[in-house]
Design an enzyme around this catalytic site. Structure first.
Site, mmCIF file in Angstrom:
data_model
loop_
_atom_site.group_PDB
_atom_site.id
_atom_site.type_symbol
_atom_site.label_atom_id
_atom_site.label_comp_id
_atom_site.label_asym_id
_atom_site.label_seq_id
_atom_site.Cartn_x
_atom_site.Cartn_y
_atom_site.Cartn_z
ATOM 1 N N GLY A 11 0.765 -1.241 0.000
ATOM 2 C CA GLY A 11 0.000 0.000 0.000
ATOM 3 C C GLY A 11 0.794 1.288 0.000
ATOM 4 O O GLY A 11 0.310 2.318 0.485
ATOM 5 N N ASN A 13 1.471 3.163 -2.570
ATOM 6 C CA ASN A 13 0.748 4.134 -3.413
ATOM 7 C C ASN A 13 -0.509 4.641 -2.715
ATOM 8 O O ASN A 13 -0.874 5.815 -2.865
ATOM 9 C CB ASN A 13 0.409 3.521 -4.776
ATOM 10 C CG ASN A 13 1.589 3.583 -5.723
ATOM 11 O OD1 ASN A 13 1.941 4.641 -6.216
ATOM 12 N ND2 ASN A 13 2.232 2.443 -5.958
ATOM 13 N N LEU A 92 -9.550 -7.102 -13.390
ATOM 14 C CA LEU A 92 -10.954 -6.713 -13.196
ATOM 15 C C LEU A 92 -11.858 -7.417 -14.198
ATOM 16 O O LEU A 92 -11.508 -7.615 -15.362
ATOM 17 C CB LEU A 92 -11.121 -5.202 -13.354
ATOM 18 C CG LEU A 92 -10.538 -4.309 -12.266
ATOM 19 C CD1 LEU A 92 -11.168 -2.926 -12.329
ATOM 20 C CD2 LEU A 92 -10.683 -4.888 -10.875
ATOM 21 N N ASN A 106 -5.296 2.964 -12.890
ATOM 22 C CA ASN A 106 -4.283 2.038 -12.377
ATOM 23 C C ASN A 106 -2.905 2.666 -12.544
ATOM 24 O O ASN A 106 -2.698 3.504 -13.414
ATOM 25 C CB ASN A 106 -4.337 0.721 -13.163
ATOM 26 C CG ASN A 106 -3.340 -0.304 -12.640
ATOM 27 O OD1 ASN A 106 -3.184 -0.472 -11.429
ATOM 28 N ND2 ASN A 106 -2.647 -0.990 -13.530
ATOM 29 N N HIS A 108 1.056 1.432 -13.225
ATOM 30 C CA HIS A 108 1.848 0.272 -13.634
ATOM 31 C C HIS A 108 3.322 0.674 -13.634
ATOM 32 O O HIS A 108 3.675 1.737 -14.157
ATOM 33 C CB HIS A 108 1.413 -0.176 -15.045
ATOM 34 C CG HIS A 108 2.133 -1.398 -15.500
ATOM 35 N ND1 HIS A 108 1.845 -2.648 -15.003
ATOM 36 C CD2 HIS A 108 3.159 -1.572 -16.372
ATOM 37 C CE1 HIS A 108 2.654 -3.532 -15.561
ATOM 38 N NE2 HIS A 108 3.462 -2.909 -16.396
ATOM 39 N N LEU A 143 -5.378 -6.162 -20.386
ATOM 40 C CA LEU A 143 -4.431 -6.112 -19.272
ATOM 41 C C LEU A 143 -3.444 -4.950 -19.451
ATOM 42 O O LEU A 143 -2.702 -4.921 -20.436
ATOM 43 C CB LEU A 143 -3.662 -7.445 -19.183
ATOM 44 C CG LEU A 143 -2.580 -7.505 -18.101
ATOM 45 C CD1 LEU A 143 -3.184 -7.487 -16.711
ATOM 46 C CD2 LEU A 143 -1.694 -8.719 -18.292
ATOM 47 N N ASP A 144 -3.469 -4.018 -18.505
ATOM 48 C CA ASP A 144 -2.596 -2.832 -18.547
ATOM 49 C C ASP A 144 -2.700 -2.110 -19.894
ATOM 50 O O ASP A 144 -1.727 -1.521 -20.383
ATOM 51 C CB ASP A 144 -1.130 -3.227 -18.269
ATOM 52 C CG ASP A 144 -0.956 -3.843 -16.885
ATOM 53 O OD1 ASP A 144 -1.607 -3.359 -15.942
ATOM 54 O OD2 ASP A 144 -0.184 -4.797 -16.750
HETATM 55 C C1 GRF Z 1 3.404 -0.782 -7.559
HETATM 56 O O1 GRF Z 1 4.674 -0.989 -8.107
HETATM 57 C C2 GRF Z 1 2.396 -0.529 -8.655
HETATM 58 O O2 GRF Z 1 2.929 0.122 -9.757
HETATM 59 C C3 GRF Z 1 1.963 -1.929 -9.037
HETATM 60 O O3 GRF Z 1 1.937 -2.641 -7.843
HETATM 61 C C4 GRF Z 1 2.841 -2.043 -6.904
HETATM 62 C C5 GRF Z 1 2.045 -1.739 -5.693
HETATM 63 O O4 GRF Z 1 2.833 -1.257 -4.638
HETATM 64 N N1 GRF Z 1 0.702 -1.905 -9.732
HETATM 65 P P1 GRF Z 1 2.155 -0.632 -3.354
HETATM 66 O O5 GRF Z 1 1.228 -1.713 -2.782
HETATM 67 O O6 GRF Z 1 1.387 0.581 -3.780
HETATM 68 O O7 GRF Z 1 3.282 -0.312 -2.437
#
Ligand code: GRF
Length: 201
Positions: A11, A13, A92, A106, A108, A143-144
């Site tokens: 978590g 982000n 999803l 999202n 990535h 996907l992405d």
């Molecule tokens: C991040 O590198 C994000 O880009 C990817 O998953 C990771 C999540 O990290 N989708 P966090 O849980 O936010 O630390």
């Protein structure tokens, strides 16, 4: 704007988003954090900030559709207007995609469309790229693969490992994700086919 965050892990982000709200940069509210993993540290981060944190156990649902209907129930109850995926490891399905069409973002850890899927930083590193980075994009059924909102580059150094590179990419993720969400919250994003136009404030 009420934002729901879907998580599966540490978590960081999510934390960047919480910090951006608390320091006044992002005028929004996180109305729920939903995890498909019971001991995800992201849930703890949410609780520390008084945010509704919900574990929904996939094992209790017979299909992705049933699972997402339960997620949807939580999101609707909390009046979520935007979903952001922050390390959410499930792909999803149509239930969430249709209910929140063009309202799911999202992040990535690669410069899409290169290196979609898992372990993107290692994929890029092993490929020998000289420039890596991260991408915030709308989520669709590919996907992405949804329309790109923002990207940031990170130079690959001679003495990098895939881990040191991933750490530097993550620092940039924590900057561009709140920036991109802010644009969405301010209604400054327009999807035109594959392109996302950013309106001036
Ligand atoms: C991040 O590198 C994000 O880009 C990817 O998953 C990771 C999540 O990290 N989708 P966090 O849980 O936010 O630390």
């Amino acid at each position: 704007m009420n934002i729901a965050v879907l998580v599966s892990g540490r978590g960081s982000n999510l934390q960047a988003m919480i910090d951006s709200i608390e320091n006044g940069y992002l005028k929004a509210r996180i109305c729920a954090v939903v995890s498909d993993i019971g001991d995800a540290y992201a849930l703890e981060r949410a609780r520390k900030h008084g945010i509704e944190a919900v574990f929904i156990d996939p094992e209790k649902y017979s299909s992705k559709d049933m699972y997402e209907k339960q997620v949807l129930t939580v999101l609707k109850k909390q009046n979520a207007e935007l979903i952001i995926l922050a390390g959410y490891m499930k792909i999803l399905g149509k239930t969430l995609l249709q209910s929140y069409k063009d309202r799911i973002l999202n992040i990535h850890p690669a410069l899409l469309p290169a290196f979609a899927g898992l372990h993107a930083q290692k994929q890029a590193f092993d490929h020998g790229v000289k420039v890596a980075g991260c991408t915030v994009h709308f989520v669709d059924e590919k996907l992405d693969g949804g329309a790109i909102i923002m990207q940031r580059c990170v130079e690959v150094k001679e003495d990098d490992t895939d881990e040191t590179l991933a750490d530097r990419i993550l620092e940039q993720e924590h900057k561009i994700y709140p920036e991109a969400v802010k644009l969405f919250v301010e209604n400054r994003l327009r999807i035109e086919g594959r392109k996302v136009k950013i309106l001036r404030s």
